[in-house]
Design an enzyme around this catalytic site. Structure first.
Site, mmCIF file in Angstrom:
data_model
loop_
_atom_site.group_PDB
_atom_site.id
_atom_site.type_symbol
_atom_site.label_atom_id
_atom_site.label_comp_id
_atom_site.label_asym_id
_atom_site.label_seq_id
_atom_site.Cartn_x
_atom_site.Cartn_y
_atom_site.Cartn_z
ATOM 1 N N ARG A 72 16.721 -2.191 33.669
ATOM 2 C CA ARG A 72 16.366 -1.046 34.506
ATOM 3 C C ARG A 72 15.875 -1.459 35.885
ATOM 4 O O ARG A 72 15.761 -0.622 36.785
ATOM 5 C CB ARG A 72 15.299 -0.206 33.798
ATOM 6 C CG ARG A 72 15.818 0.487 32.528
ATOM 7 C CD ARG A 72 14.682 1.085 31.731
ATOM 8 N NE ARG A 72 13.981 2.122 32.479
ATOM 9 C CZ ARG A 72 12.822 2.642 32.106
ATOM 10 N NH1 ARG A 72 12.209 2.189 31.007
ATOM 11 N NH2 ARG A 72 12.246 3.568 32.839
ATOM 12 N N THR B 74 10.603 -8.488 19.221
ATOM 13 C CA THR B 74 9.357 -9.177 19.554
ATOM 14 C C THR B 74 8.925 -10.165 18.471
ATOM 15 O O THR B 74 8.429 -11.256 18.771
ATOM 16 C CB THR B 74 8.253 -8.139 19.790
ATOM 17 O OG1 THR B 74 8.227 -7.211 18.695
ATOM 18 C CG2 THR B 74 8.488 -7.387 21.095
ATOM 19 N N TYR C 222 2.525 -10.052 27.142
ATOM 20 C CA TYR C 222 3.854 -9.724 27.675
ATOM 21 C C TYR C 222 3.902 -10.069 29.160
ATOM 22 O O TYR C 222 2.997 -9.724 29.925
ATOM 23 C CB TYR C 222 4.162 -8.235 27.456
ATOM 24 C CG TYR C 222 4.283 -7.894 25.990
ATOM 25 C CD1 TYR C 222 5.521 -7.887 25.359
ATOM 26 C CD2 TYR C 222 3.144 -7.644 25.226
ATOM 27 C CE1 TYR C 222 5.620 -7.615 24.000
ATOM 28 C CE2 TYR C 222 3.240 -7.372 23.874
ATOM 29 C CZ TYR C 222 4.483 -7.361 23.269
ATOM 30 O OH TYR C 222 4.575 -7.095 21.925
ATOM 31 N N ASP D 6 5.634 -8.865 31.454
ATOM 32 C CA ASP D 6 5.819 -7.742 32.375
ATOM 33 C C ASP D 6 4.643 -6.768 32.334
ATOM 34 O O ASP D 6 4.746 -5.646 32.825
ATOM 35 C CB ASP D 6 7.113 -6.995 32.056
ATOM 36 C CG ASP D 6 7.135 -6.394 30.658
ATOM 37 O OD1 ASP D 6 6.175 -6.624 29.887
ATOM 38 O OD2 ASP D 6 8.101 -5.681 30.327
ATOM 39 N N GLY E 101 4.282 4.309 20.175
ATOM 40 C CA GLY E 101 3.910 4.269 18.768
ATOM 41 C C GLY E 101 2.446 4.638 18.592
ATOM 42 O O GLY E 101 1.587 4.208 19.358
ATOM 43 N N GLU F 286 6.010 4.802 14.632
ATOM 44 C CA GLU F 286 6.841 5.005 15.811
ATOM 45 C C GLU F 286 7.050 6.500 16.045
ATOM 46 O O GLU F 286 7.061 7.301 15.091
ATOM 47 C CB GLU F 286 8.184 4.302 15.643
ATOM 48 C CG GLU F 286 8.087 2.793 15.493
ATOM 49 C CD GLU F 286 7.415 2.138 16.689
ATOM 50 O OE1 GLU F 286 7.564 2.642 17.824
ATOM 51 O OE2 GLU F 286 6.718 1.128 16.498
ATOM 52 N N TYR G 139 3.473 -24.499 68.413
ATOM 53 C CA TYR G 139 3.857 -24.876 67.061
ATOM 54 C C TYR G 139 3.303 -26.259 66.759
ATOM 55 O O TYR G 139 3.578 -27.225 67.487
ATOM 56 C CB TYR G 139 5.383 -24.895 66.888
ATOM 57 C CG TYR G 139 5.790 -25.516 65.566
ATOM 58 C CD1 TYR G 139 5.549 -24.852 64.369
ATOM 59 C CD2 TYR G 139 6.377 -26.779 65.527
ATOM 60 C CE1 TYR G 139 5.892 -25.425 63.155
ATOM 61 C CE2 TYR G 139 6.724 -27.362 64.312
ATOM 62 C CZ TYR G 139 6.484 -26.683 63.125
ATOM 63 O OH TYR G 139 6.811 -27.254 61.935
ATOM 64 N N SER H 21 -0.197 -27.749 78.997
ATOM 65 C CA SER H 21 0.744 -26.695 78.618
ATOM 66 C C SER H 21 2.183 -27.199 78.680
ATOM 67 O O SER H 21 2.540 -28.013 79.518
ATOM 68 C CB SER H 21 0.590 -25.487 79.544
ATOM 69 O OG SER H 21 -0.689 -24.907 79.396
#
Length: 446
Positions: free
Chosen positions: A18, A84, A106, A108, A141, A155, A349, A388
């Site tokens: 997804r 799982t 998990y 995520d 669940g 569930e 830089y 400079s």
């Protein structure tokens, strides 16, 4: 610390279809680091003896990311994503000989709190399920509890109306002793519509064997899982709001909090001042009393007390700014150390450079550190003055109290106290400017 030793298993094998991405879901960034890094950071607070990450989709990418996030974590491969419980079974061989509490997280689900993990790790029950009171239980669940703890997980599709009315739902996070997992994981079957092995069967098996099974609850926000780009964006907003609030609580001044962006590991000391539109990438430490002006971007750097940085400054990995350093607008610094009191005003830089204390770096200075193959070091001594528009062609050393003339290209070492000038001699042509302009105007008129 907990009485039992702790091991973590972090499930990170899913594709996350997804997300509409070729990148494994757990590697999408939140707070500057991959999602799985949040679960690992929280779990590491328990000082676990073992950390196992179960990878599947994009396993090589996950392994590479873990090399930076948590080099001590070990990888278990789930070649087929069969649920799982099947994922946890792939991790168990790496826990051979481990006797203690295993917490299954998990990759995520980034917001599990450290206090919640402490409770899971120290809980006396044989199996502990993390649940939460959902504002909208939806298709979660349901956790059915009674006097003897967790009675069953139902569930949504299998629940009657009375069970669906229960607001206590399952987060998926489980804690159990390693011995318990070794005993019951092989008993979990796959007689379901998906043909997968589900960890939600574990509490029922343990309870049927006379073990104690309980529920620990947390705030719903801790269980937020990321499945879509929209959810990732919402999680980022939540993370940034918490980070800003924490910084203010810790005594940091944020001139415009909504425009300051933090990473998971950002550290800012009290009485530091941060202007608007500042981005802290991973690996940034700002000591107390430093001031960050607007529109700066930092990553992998350290800013000491009393330093002033910005506006429009970029500090890249390896930048180390000493006390009372001033770095001004449109300056980029990479892999360089600036000792106390150095001034780099603007348009400069500095790469692979060490600048001694109280040196002054003039506008337009560039350290030419890359020859197309290798990087080379520039050393600028204490109290040196770089004029400079100086080009410092590395490897090169400018000595203590030495100076370079403006517009010079320095290719050789400059001794202490010396003045180096490397530019063509100036030639003046009397009257030539006036004659040239007159000729150009006449040509334009034609």
């Amino acid at each position: 610390m907990t009485e039992k030793p702790v091991a973590l298993i972090v499930l990170a094998a899913g594709q996350g279809s997804r997300m509409q991405s070729d990148l494994p879901k757990v590697l999408h960034r939140l707070g500057g680091v991959p999602l799985v890094g949040h679960a690992l950071a929280a779990g590491r607070s328990l000082d676990p003896e073992e950390v196992i990450v179960v990878a599947g989709h994009g396993a090589d990418q996950v392994k590479k990311a873990l090399g930076k996030l948590d080099p001590d974590a070990r990888i278990a491969l789930q070649e087929e994503q069969l649920g799982t419980a099947h994922a946890v079974r792939q991790a168990m061989p790496l826990l051979e000989g481990f006797e203690g509490r295993v917490i299954i997280l998990y990759g995520d689900t980034p917001f599990i709190g450290r206090e919640t993990l402490d409770v899971l790790a120290a809980h006396p029950s044989d199996v502990v399920v993390l649940g939460f009171e959902a504002a909208d239980p939806g298709r979660y669940g349901r956790l059915v509890t009674g006097p003897n703890g967790l009675e069953r997980i139902v569930e949504y599709k299998d629940a009657d109306e009375a069970t669906r009315a229960i607001r206590l739902v399952n987060s998926g996070v489980v804690a159990a002793d390693a011995a318990t997992l070794r005993e019951f994981l092989p008993m979990i079957g796959n007689r379901n519509a998906a043909g997968e092995y589900y960890l939600t069967d574990l509490p029922g098996l343990a309870r049927a064997a006379g073990m104690r099974v309980d529920v620990v609850t947390c705030d719903e926000a801790e269980t937020l899982g990321i499945n879509t780009r929209a959810e990732l964006a919402s999680a980022e907003a939540a993370f940034q709001a918490r980070a800003r609030a924490q910084a203010l609580e810790d005594g940091v001044t944020l001139s415009d909090p909504a425009t300051v962006w933090f990473s998971l590991d950002t550290v800012i000391g009290r009485d530091a001042i941060v202007g608007q539109n500042v981005v802290f990438g991973p690996g940034v430490t700002v000591e107390s009393g430093a001031e960050i002006l607007p529109f700066c971007h930092f990553e992998g750097c350290h800013i000491s007390s009393g330093a002033t940085v910005g506006p429009f400054t970029r500090l890249r990995p390896g930048a180390e700014l000493g006390g009372d350093v001033h770095v001004g607008n449109f300056v980029e610094i990479k892999n360089s150390v600036l000792d106390e009191g150095v001034k780099v005003g603007h348009l400069t830089y500095l790469g692979d450079t060490h600048v001694g204390e109280r040196a002054n770096i003039g506008a337009g200075t560039v350290t030419c550190n890359y020859d197309g193959v290798s990087k080379h070091k520039t050393q600028i001594g204490p109290h040196a003055f770089i004029g400079s528009d100086t080009m410092l062609v590395a490897p090169v050393r400018v000595g203590a109290r030495a100076m370079t003339g403006s517009g010079s290209v320095i290719t050789e070492d400059v001794p202490d106290d010396a003045l180096a000038i490397s530019r063509p001699a100036q030639v003046n042509k009397p009257g030539l400017a006036a004659r040239l302009m007159q000729a150009l105007r006449q040509k334009k008129g034609n």
